[in-house]
Design an enzyme around this catalytic site. Structure first.
Site, PDB file in Angstrom:
ATOM      1  N   LYS B  78       0.846  -1.198   0.000  1.00  0.00           N
ATOM      2  CA  LYS B  78       0.000   0.000   0.000  1.00  0.00           C
ATOM      3  C   LYS B  78       0.877   1.243   0.000  1.00  0.00           C
ATOM      4  O   LYS B  78       1.901   1.284   0.694  1.00  0.00           O
ATOM      5  CB  LYS B  78      -0.908  -0.022   1.237  1.00  0.00           C
ATOM      6  N   SER B 158      -9.857   1.977   2.631  1.00  0.00           N
ATOM      7  CA  SER B 158      -8.940   2.699   1.762  1.00  0.00           C
ATOM      8  C   SER B 158      -7.907   1.806   1.064  1.00  0.00           C
ATOM      9  O   SER B 158      -7.312   2.227   0.083  1.00  0.00           O
ATOM     10  CB  SER B 158      -8.182   3.762   2.567  1.00  0.00           C
ATOM     11  N   SER B 182     -10.363  -0.083   6.830  1.00  0.00           N
ATOM     12  CA  SER B 182      -9.693   0.061   5.531  1.00  0.00           C
ATOM     13  C   SER B 182      -8.977  -1.180   5.013  1.00  0.00           C
ATOM     14  O   SER B 182      -8.521  -1.186   3.872  1.00  0.00           O
ATOM     15  CB  SER B 182      -8.680   1.213   5.588  1.00  0.00           C
TER      16      SER B 182
END
Lengths: 95, 493
Positions: B78, B158, B182
């Site tokens: 990420k 997210s 997330s």
């Protein structure tokens, strides 16, 4: 709580985000909706409840007061949008 | 090569050690899959050369019989994790061009365990979002489609790029971070496993901060076993994060005994929301039946503060964010937009650098922390947070884990819920309380909705009891027998 345009302008200044007047009205509406929704917390009786300051059930650790890092000025400055003579640069603040 | 992109971590580990293929072959198959996945916009940076170099180093270790836990396993990272010398933007324009001079602890641990970096995964800007529509560099598409409907769907957020990459077989696994759901919500939307560990289990050092008292890194994988393997490599005490817990990391994989007899599984009745789709209720009931059939005992429990967790979160998270994001000022890194004075430079930089959702949250956070409002908002929210944590404490007197749906819906179309921030926030109604209480939670793909989209179930455990969470999750995974695949497979079918 309903926020007015002046309050939105004030918090934008506090947050150092330039907000064109044309956007203030729209944001005032959006933020007011969110704050009104948040205010349902008023229904909760929190008298005498300790506010949570840390979710980790541990004390902050202590360590010896000694230098453990440093000597990497070049690395730190490498990402600066602008630097000179080993320093970050900013617009002139003293006349 | 497409067979190599279908493997789980556990399968790839066996294949690498058994010399059925090399780490280089595994990396090459995934590099091709990452390129083929470009229509999803799941990656912000691809690092094929680094992947090959890391794979070659892994092959040398494998040849010497010195393979480590994640040796040769290709991962997506990420974009919230700082990776030394590799573009790290947190999905924001304000970090344009930022190449960290250091490596986050979690990624450093993964590399030290032999893992291979494929690239940086797209995400909601600063991890603020549940849809990956707030990415500064364009929305991520979910590789799944509704049956008979070709509209692009959100991957959740997210950690949406991470979830999309793993679901589409572009990466074997990925790192995510979870502040209010997330990791778990995008895992549910993309039909993969996503685990948020206990707060303090993984170091936050080198992860771009959103809300420091809530943020936690975790694995996103295609099996529960993989989550156990990868969490073991990510976790552990780090003196550089003062909230990192100085506790030993158990062998999570060894916890997968397949035996949950006698465990008490809490079912919170406040999670039966009005208007929740009947198929999610039905899936939840199937989950309860599965654990019961495996010898566990479901118990009805109560979490009375559930309704208030979300509004409390939307004070605490923006408040912490407004403070954390003060560092983006155009001086030390990232974007700078000139101005006539120092203040004007700050204001111009932050106006140009932050997207609409980040700006909204920074303004809310600034407001609730400002003079005269602190007690009414922030202090109140911190008191409610105490009550939320007490709810879980009371529940865990009566049960060992909780079983809930992960999200109140399946993936929605890109563009839906865009005009109503609160409708978007409600995605996290089942996940946010877990962050407020600092507990471990996992989402496991458990079935398909009528329109063919994946749905997840969530298992929540006591602090630092990831082992039991994983053990129950594996029972659900086995019972569900989830083998459906998304419409778009970058790594071939």
């Amino acid at each position: 709580m309903a926020l007015d345009k002046a309050t939105v302008a004030k918090i934008a200044t506090l947050a150092r985000i330039k907000l064109p007047p044309s956007e203030q009205e729209h944001l005032a509406g959006e933020l007011s909706t969110i704050l009104t929704w948040i205010e349902q917390l008023g229904e909760v009786d929190t008298a005498g409840v300790e506010p949570m300051s840390s979710v980790a059930a541990m004390e902050l650790p202590m360590r010896n007061d000694e230098v453990t890092d440093g000597g990497c000025r070049e690395k730190i400055l490498a990402n600066a949008p602008d630097s000179a003579g080993g320093f970050f640069t900013v617009p002139k603040v003293v006349e | 090569m497409s067979a190599l992109t279908q493997l789980t971590i556990a399968e790839a580990r066996a294949g690498l050690r058994g010399r059925q293929f090399s780490a280089r072959e595994l990396a090459e198959a995934h590099i091709a899959a990452v390129a083929a996945a470009r229509p999803l916009n799941a990656f912000l940076a691809e690092t094929p050369e680094r992947a090959l170099a890391m794979a070659d180093a892994a092959d040398q270790r494998l040849q010497r019989g010195e393979a480590r836990a994640m040796e040769g396993i290709p991962l997506a990272i990420k974009d919230l994790f700082c990776t030394e010398g590799v573009l790290t933007t947190a999905g924001s324009r304000i970090l344009d061009g930022f190449k960290p001079p250091y490596e986050s602890t979690v990624t450093a641990k993964l590399w030290a365990a032999g893992a291979v970096m494929l690239g940086k995964a797209n995400m909601d800007e600063f991890a603020m979002g549940s849809s990956n529509v707030t990415c500064a560099h364009g929305a991520v598409e979910n590789p799944w489609r509704r049956r008979g409907d070709n509209r692009p769907l959100v991957p959740g957020g997210s950690s949406g790029g991470s979830a999309a990459a793993v679901a589409a077989r572009a990466a074997i696994a990925a790192t995510g971070t979870d502040t209010g759901g997330s990791i778990r919500q995008p895992a549910s939307f993309c039909g993969i496993v996503g685990m948020k560990p206990t707060y303090g289990r993984c170091s936050r050092w080198g992860i771009v901060a959103f809300a420091s008292s809530l943020d936690q890194a975790g694995p996103m994988t295609r099996s529960v076993r993989d989550a156990a393997i990868m969490l073991g490599a990510m976790a552990g005490h780090d003196p550089k994060d003062s909230t990192s817990a100085p506790v030993p990391v158990p062998d999570f994989e060894a916890a997968l005994t397949g035996d949950i007899r006698g465990l008490k599984i809490g079912v919170p009745h406040e999670y039966r929301l009005d208007g929740m789709p009947a198929e999610i209720e039905a899936l939840w009931q199937r989950g309860i039946d599965w654990v019961k059939a495996a010898g566990a005992e479901p118990v009805e429990i109560s979490l009375p503060m559930t309704k208030y967790a979300l509004p409390a979160y939307y004070i605490i998270a923006p408040a912490e964010a407004s403070s954390n994001l003060a560092r983006y000022d155009g001086v030390r890194f990232g974007l700078r937009v000139p101005g006539g004075s120092l203040d004007e430079m700050y204001e111009n930089t932050r106006a140009a650098g932050f997207g609409a959702e980040v700006r909204r949250r920074v303004l809310i956070g600034t407001y609730v922390l400002s003079a005269g409002y602190y007690d009414a908002y922030y202090l109140k929210a911190q008191q409610v947070r105490t009550l939320v944590a007490r709810d879980f404490g009371a529940a865990f007197q009566r049960c060992d884990v909780l079983l809930t749906p992960t999200a109140p819906s399946a993936a929605f179309a890109i563009g839906e819920k865009q005009d109503d921030p609160i409708a978007m926030y409600l995605n996290d109604v089942f996940t946010v309380p877990v962050n407020l209480a600092g507990l471990p939670g996992i989402s496991v793909p458990a079935g398909l909705a009528a329109d063919g989209l994946p749905l997840g179930l969530q298992v929540i455990g006591r602090a630092f009891d990831e082992a039991t969470v994983l053990r129950v999750a594996e029972i659900i995974e086995t019972a569900a027998g989830f083998t459906a695949k998304p419409a778009f497979l970058a790594g071939g079918g």
